[in-house]
Design an enzyme around this catalytic site. Structure first.
Site, short mmCIF file in Angstrom:
data_model
loop_
_atom_site.label_atom_id
_atom_site.label_comp_id
_atom_site.label_asym_id
_atom_site.label_seq_id
_atom_site.Cartn_x
_atom_site.Cartn_y
_atom_site.Cartn_z
N ASN A 26 137.48 13.81 -10.97
CA ASN A 26 137.78 15.20 -11.32
C ASN A 26 138.61 15.28 -12.59
O ASN A 26 138.32 16.08 -13.47
CB ASN A 26 138.49 15.91 -10.16
CG ASN A 26 137.54 16.46 -9.13
OD1 ASN A 26 136.78 17.38 -9.39
ND2 ASN A 26 137.56 15.90 -7.94
N ASN A 45 138.55 11.53 -5.90
CA ASN A 45 138.81 12.83 -6.54
C ASN A 45 139.70 12.73 -7.76
O ASN A 45 139.49 13.44 -8.75
CB ASN A 45 139.45 13.79 -5.53
CG ASN A 45 138.41 14.57 -4.75
OD1 ASN A 45 137.26 14.68 -5.16
ND2 ASN A 45 138.80 15.12 -3.62
N GLU A 59 142.41 23.02 -9.68
CA GLU A 59 143.15 22.62 -8.48
C GLU A 59 144.07 21.42 -8.77
O GLU A 59 144.01 20.40 -8.11
CB GLU A 59 142.18 22.29 -7.36
CG GLU A 59 141.35 23.46 -6.89
CD GLU A 59 140.51 23.10 -5.68
OE1 GLU A 59 140.88 23.47 -4.56
OE2 GLU A 59 139.47 22.43 -5.85
N THR A 89 133.19 31.63 0.38
CA THR A 89 131.76 31.34 0.46
C THR A 89 131.25 30.93 -0.91
O THR A 89 130.44 31.62 -1.54
CB THR A 89 131.00 32.57 1.02
OG1 THR A 89 131.64 33.00 2.22
CG2 THR A 89 129.55 32.23 1.34
N LYS A 114 140.09 9.89 0.14
CA LYS A 114 139.30 10.86 -0.63
C LYS A 114 139.85 11.00 -2.05
O LYS A 114 139.10 11.17 -3.01
CB LYS A 114 139.30 12.21 0.09
CG LYS A 114 138.47 13.31 -0.61
CD LYS A 114 136.98 13.10 -0.41
CE LYS A 114 136.14 14.08 -1.24
NZ LYS A 114 136.29 15.48 -0.83
N LEU A 120 130.62 25.02 -1.24
CA LEU A 120 130.94 24.25 -0.04
C LEU A 120 130.92 25.13 1.22
O LEU A 120 130.19 24.84 2.17
CB LEU A 120 132.31 23.59 -0.22
CG LEU A 120 132.76 22.59 0.85
CD1 LEU A 120 133.58 21.47 0.22
CD2 LEU A 120 133.60 23.29 1.92
N GLY A 121 131.69 26.21 1.23
CA GLY A 121 131.71 27.09 2.39
C GLY A 121 130.37 27.72 2.66
O GLY A 121 129.96 27.87 3.82
#
Length: 315
Positions: free
Chosen positions: A199, A195, A273, A10, A191, A13-14
Site C-alpha cells: 500500500n 499491507n 488510511e 458498501t 496482514k 469490500l462491503g
C-alpha cells in the site's frame, strides 16, 4: 436462516461480501452514501472471477437510523471514517450482537469495544482483490478469503465461540473461504506484512504490485519492510514464522497485477488510511521501545503526499 447482517460501508469490500451473503439467502441491509440513488433503484452488480451476478433489489439506506437492528454489523468503511462510529454503531447492532471489523490496520477492535458494550467484537482480515468500478458495480479480481478472530481485552489469545462459528458458517454458505484464529493480534500483524509495503510503496512510487515485484530494488525494499513488520510484531510478543515472508512474496508474484486500495484512494483524492495501517503499528512498537525506521520513512512521506493531494492542512 443464519444471522441478519448490516453492512456499514458498501464499497468494493462491503459490497462484495454483503452481496454474496444476500445471494446465498441471508437478510442483508446496506448503508450507502454517494451510491444510494443508484443502488436503491438498480441494486448491486458483481463482476467476479467466480461468476458474475446481479442483485436487482437490495435493502439500501442513506441513514443508519432507518436501519433495523441486526445480529451482525459488518464494519467495512475506510478507517478514515471511524470518527463516525459513535454515531453509527449503537443504533444498528443488537444487544449481545456482533460487530465484525473488516478493516485494515491495527487496534481498530479496541476502539470499537469502547463504543459499544454488551456486544462481541470480531476482527476479520480480508484477502480480497476487488474494486468498485462504478456506483453499485463491483469487480472482483482475485482471492476473497477471510481470517476471523475474536477480540478480547488487550488482544489476549482467546477461544473460538458459537457466534464466530455461526458467522463463519454463513460466510462459507455464501461461497467465501473462512479461516478461524485464536490470536487476532498475530493475524493483524501478518496482514500488515503485506499491507505496509505494497500500500505504501504503490502510492509513493506510483506502481502496481507487479511493477514493485519486477524491479530488483523495489523487490528488496518490499522484503526489508516486511522484516520490519515482523520486528514490530515481535515487540508485542507475536512471532511471525520465518517462512511467512517468502510465502507473501510468492503470493504477490502470482497475483493478478493489482492497484492497491490505498493507491486507488490516492488517485481519487480520498483521504488515505495512514494512521490505521502505518501510524498505529509504529506507535505500538515505539511504546515498547522498538523503532521501525523504514516504516517511519513511509509514514512521513505518505502524510506529506496525502496532505498535498487533498490540499488541506492537518491540525
Amino acid at each position: 436462516m443464519g444471522c441478519t447482517y448490516a453492512i456499514l460501508g458498501t464499497g468494493a469490500l462491503g459490497g462484495f461480501y454483503g452481496a454474496k451473503l444476500q445471494k446465498a439467502g441471508y437478510t442483508v441491509h446496506f448503508l450507502l452514501r454517494s451510491d444510494y440513488q443508484q443502488v436503491s433503484h438498480n441494486g448491486l452488480i458483481v463482476e467476479s472471477k467466480d461468476g458474475d451476478f446481479t442483485l436487482p433489489q437490495v435493502n439500501a439506506y442513506q441513514n443508519v437510523e432507518e436501519m433495523p437492528r441486526c445480529d451482525v454489523v459488518v464494519l467495512s468503511l475506510k478507517t478514515t471514517q471511524n470518527h463516525l462510529l459513535p454515531q453509527l454503531l449503537p443504533s444498528v447492532v443488537k444487544d449481545n450482537g456482533v460487530v465484525l471489523v473488516l478493516q485494515n490496520g491495527l487496534g481498530i477492535e479496541a476502539e470499537v469495544a469502547k463504543i459499544v458494550s454488551h456486544v462481541q467484537v470480531i476482527g476479520g482480515l480480508c484477502f480480497l482483490c476487488a474494486n468498485k468500478i462504478a456506483p453499485g458495480h463491483i469487480h472482483h479480481v482475485d482471492y476473497g478469503r477471510i481470517i476471523l478472530g475474536e477480540y478480547s481485552s488487550n488482544y489476549q489469545i482467546t477461544g473460538i465461540g458459537d457466534k464466530i462459528r455461526q458467522i463463519a458458517l454463513d460466510f462459507e454458505n455464501a461461497g467465501i473461504e473462512i479461516e478461524l484464529t485464536t490470536d487476532l493480534l498475530l493475524a493483524r500483524w501478518k496482514k500488515l506484512v503485506w499491507n505496509i509495503p505494497y500500500n505504501g510503496l504503490s502510492v509513493i512510487l506510483n506502481a502496481r504490485t507487479d511493477e514493485l515485484m519486477a524491479d530488483e530494488y523495489t523487490y528488496k525494499l518490499v522484503e526489508n519492510l516486511m522484516y520490519e513488520v515482523v520486528a514490530g510484531a515481535k515487540s508485542t510478543g507475536r512471532n511471525i514464522p520465518d517462512n511467512f515472508i517468502p510465502t507473501m512474496l510468492d503470493y504477490t508474484n502470482k497475483m493478478t497485477p493489482y492497484r492497491t486500495s490505498m493507491k486507488i484512494d490516492y488517485d481519487e483524492r480520498r483521504p488515505l488510511e495512514i494512521e490505521a495501517i502505518f501510524g498505529n503499528p509504529l506507535r505500538t512498537a515505539q511504546s515498547l521501545g522498538v523503532n521501525l525506521p523504514q516504516i517511519t520513512c513511509l509514514y512521513q512521506q505518505l502524510k506529506f503526499l496525502d496532505w498535498k493531494n487533498r490540499n488541506i492542512s492537518y491540525s
